[in-house]
Enzyme design. Structure first.
Site, PDB file in Angstrom:
ATOM      1  CG  ASP A  95     -42.009   0.907  23.053  1.00 11.95           C
ATOM      2  OD1 ASP A  95     -41.656   1.551  24.052  1.00 11.95           O
ATOM      3  OD2 ASP A  95     -42.721  -0.138  23.133  1.00 11.95           O
ATOM      4  CD  GLU A 154     -37.914   0.858  26.001  1.00  9.71           C
ATOM      5  OE1 GLU A 154     -38.220   1.114  27.171  1.00  9.71           O
ATOM      6  OE2 GLU A 154     -38.630   0.175  25.252  1.00  9.71           O
TER       7      GLU A 154
END
Ligand code: NOJ
Length: 540
Positions: A209, A273
């Site tokens: 993330d 990400e």
């Protein structure tokens, strides 16, 4: 290195992204859970082409969390949230998935924790806390107020004042998600151990993330203003150029550390990400020396509907990620409107073909394979705290997180309870059960493409070449490997287009329209229907 030399599982895998809260609720509390995923494994691969055929599942966070950002605010990285199940259930998922040749990837959230994490609770106790340096604390600026002008991705300052110690802490996201200090060696060790913990259990890798916010400029210099910002129109986050708070050089070393852990395992892999341009994708890939890291490529989420733009993007990817690095393409996720909501279902079908026939890893966001659209969410049903933080500017991300549509039964068969988010209005038409019976449904198209890709050398590892077929509205290319040649044409126009194919004989593999598989094609002059996507096997 030529694409044929890629031999690892992730070089040929199709990955399915599950947002566990919304996938399948086995407990009946209205929230999806791990048991629900276990119960659905045959949907992914039952050993036959009647199943979807994906090779790996990525699960958004399932760890212990207060759930304010639905799992992206973690209080224990090594334990399962009770809403999702428990460790035994997770281990059953691993074993059952393995039995079906399905790999499991977990979300890894290294940038921040929940403010309720014991580390942060300790860190905020005092300036002298042994864990003070685990997070990023700074004094107010000389004139009072936040230490610098950095902004949170979700609106407002990236700094929140802590009354008890009279310092600010940094958070790139919500204020309840304080950023970890990745320059602290104890933090590095703890967070790298998280990777080992799950790899030892048998996961095959991670989706990492918010990697681009991991490490900031050490001098905490202000960001310069963005001269192109349009106040009132653009997201206020874009009012600054993010020169000092994102993508710091040290980030690449941190990714290298993560990759070193992955290399301790035979076949571990990580995607991350990062909403960045193609050169930066290349640089991020290269941070991992042995090709075990691929930043997710979100460009298709925002490209204008224009053949030339698509062509330019794909060619840029081909040029940049053409060796050790492995491309990937994403059409949607839990943070962005579904592809069907952005572009409509006809265009979404075209993009399904595009994604499944390009070089690299396709990522399928749950429900994409059904042509699922988001529900209209009433203000009173909104759950994402983002709607409240950016009123008027952001409607929140609930629309793209709605319950998976399994059948035409109540709540689309997602739960026996009351779903945490409303089911989309047209679920009786677009659901697994209904689409399984329709050879021309989204699901049938996806299944066919995924299995075909799996068996085709050309599609899974062949080289890519753009083609000219005599129409500016048609995106055309071929993939070739070991004597196999597959050609793809996508008509971006609503109108029919006549094209001329640069070969003599070919037959239909798949189409967005009602064409028979195996049907011979008139290559010299062929009429593509409006918004038709066509995959052909070329006789060589
Ligand atoms: C990106 C995740 O995809 C999003 O859902 C989350 O809110 C932020 N990172 C913060 O973790």
């Amino acid at each position: 290195m030529t694409p044929d030399m890629h031999k690892q599982w992730f070089h040929t895998a199709s990955v399915y992204h599950i947002y566990p809260r919304s996938f399948k609720d086995a407990s009946g509390d209205g929230i999806g859970d791990i048991q629900g995923v276990i119960d659905s494994l045959d949907y992914f691969n039952d050993g036959t082409e009647q199943s979807l055929g994906v090779d790996a599942l990525w699960l958004s966070p399932i760890y212990v969390s207060p759930g304010k950002d639905f799992g992206y605010d973690i209080t224990d990285h090594k334990a399962i949230d009770s809403l999702m199940g428990d460790m035994d259930t997770f281990e059953t998922l691993l074993a059952e998935a393995k039995r079906r040749n399905i790999r499991i990837l977990l979300d890894y959230v290294p940038n921040h924790t929940s403010d309720e994490h014991p580390w942060f609770q300790e860190s905020r106790k005092s300036r002298k806390s042994p864990k003070r340096d685990w997070y990023i604390w700074r004094d107010p600026s000389e004139c009072g107020g936040p230490p610098n002008n950095w902004l949170s991705v979700f609106g407002g300052s990236a700094w929140t004042f802590d009354d008890s110690s009279s310092q600010y802490y940094l958070h790139h996201h919500f204020s309840f998600q304080p950023d970890l200090n990745w320059r602290n060696e104890e933090v590095q060790k703890e967070m790298l151990d998280v990777l080992r913990f799950w790899l030892d259990k048998g996961v095959s890798g991670f989706r990492t993330d918010a990697i681009y916010t991991l490490i900031e400029d050490a001098s905490f210099t202000d960001n310069p203003p963005n001269p192109n910002y349009r106040p009132g129109k653009d997201d206020p986050y874009l009012s600054l150029l993010h020169e000092n708070d994102l993508g710091n050089d040290e980030l690449y070393a941190a990714i290298g550390m993560m990759c070193a852990v992955l290399s301790e395992y035979d076949d571990a892999f990580m995607v991350s990400e990062s909403y960045v341009d193609v050169p930066t994708l290349g640089r991020l890939c290269a941070a991992c020396k042995d090709g075990r890291h691929a930043p997710l490529n979100f460009s298709l989420i925002s490209l204008p509907w224009d053949v030339q733009e698509y062509k330019k993007h794909i060619e840029a990817i081909e040029e940049t990620l053409n060796g050790h690095e492995w491309p990937n393409y994403v059409l949607g996720n839990h943070d962005r409107r579904r592809v069907t909501d952005r572009l409509g279902r006809e265009r979404a079908r075209l993009l399904a073909i595009l994604q499944m026939t390009l070089r690299g890893m396709p990522f399928i966001y749950y429900g994409e394979e059904l042509g699922m659209q988001g529900a209209d969410i009433a203000d009173t049903d909104r759950k994402d705290p983002l709607s409240a933080l950016l009123p008027g500017l952001h409607m929140g991300r609930d629309k793209e997180r709605g319950p998976m549509q399994w059948s035409g039964a109540r709540h689309a068969g997602f739960t026996k309870g009351e779903p945490w988010l409303p089911v989309a209005e047209d679920y009786e038409l677009y659901n697994v059960k209904a689409e399984e019976e329709d050879p021309y449904s989204f699901l049938s198209l996806y299944r066919h493409l995924i299995w075909y890709r799996k068996h085709s050398q050309a599609l899974s590892s062949g080289v890519y070449t753009s083609l000219e077929v005599g129409s500016g509205d048609v995106l055309a290319y071929e993939r070739v490997a070991q004597g196999e040649r597959v050609c793809v044409m996508l008509n971006f126009s609503t109108e029919d287009r006549d094209i001329a194919l640069p070969f003599e004989k070919a037959e239909v593999v798949a189409s967005t329209h009602m064409r028979k598989e195996g049907e011979a094609v008139e290559c010299a002059r062929y009429r593509l229907r409006g918004y038709e996507g066509l995959v052909l096997s070329v006789h060589t």
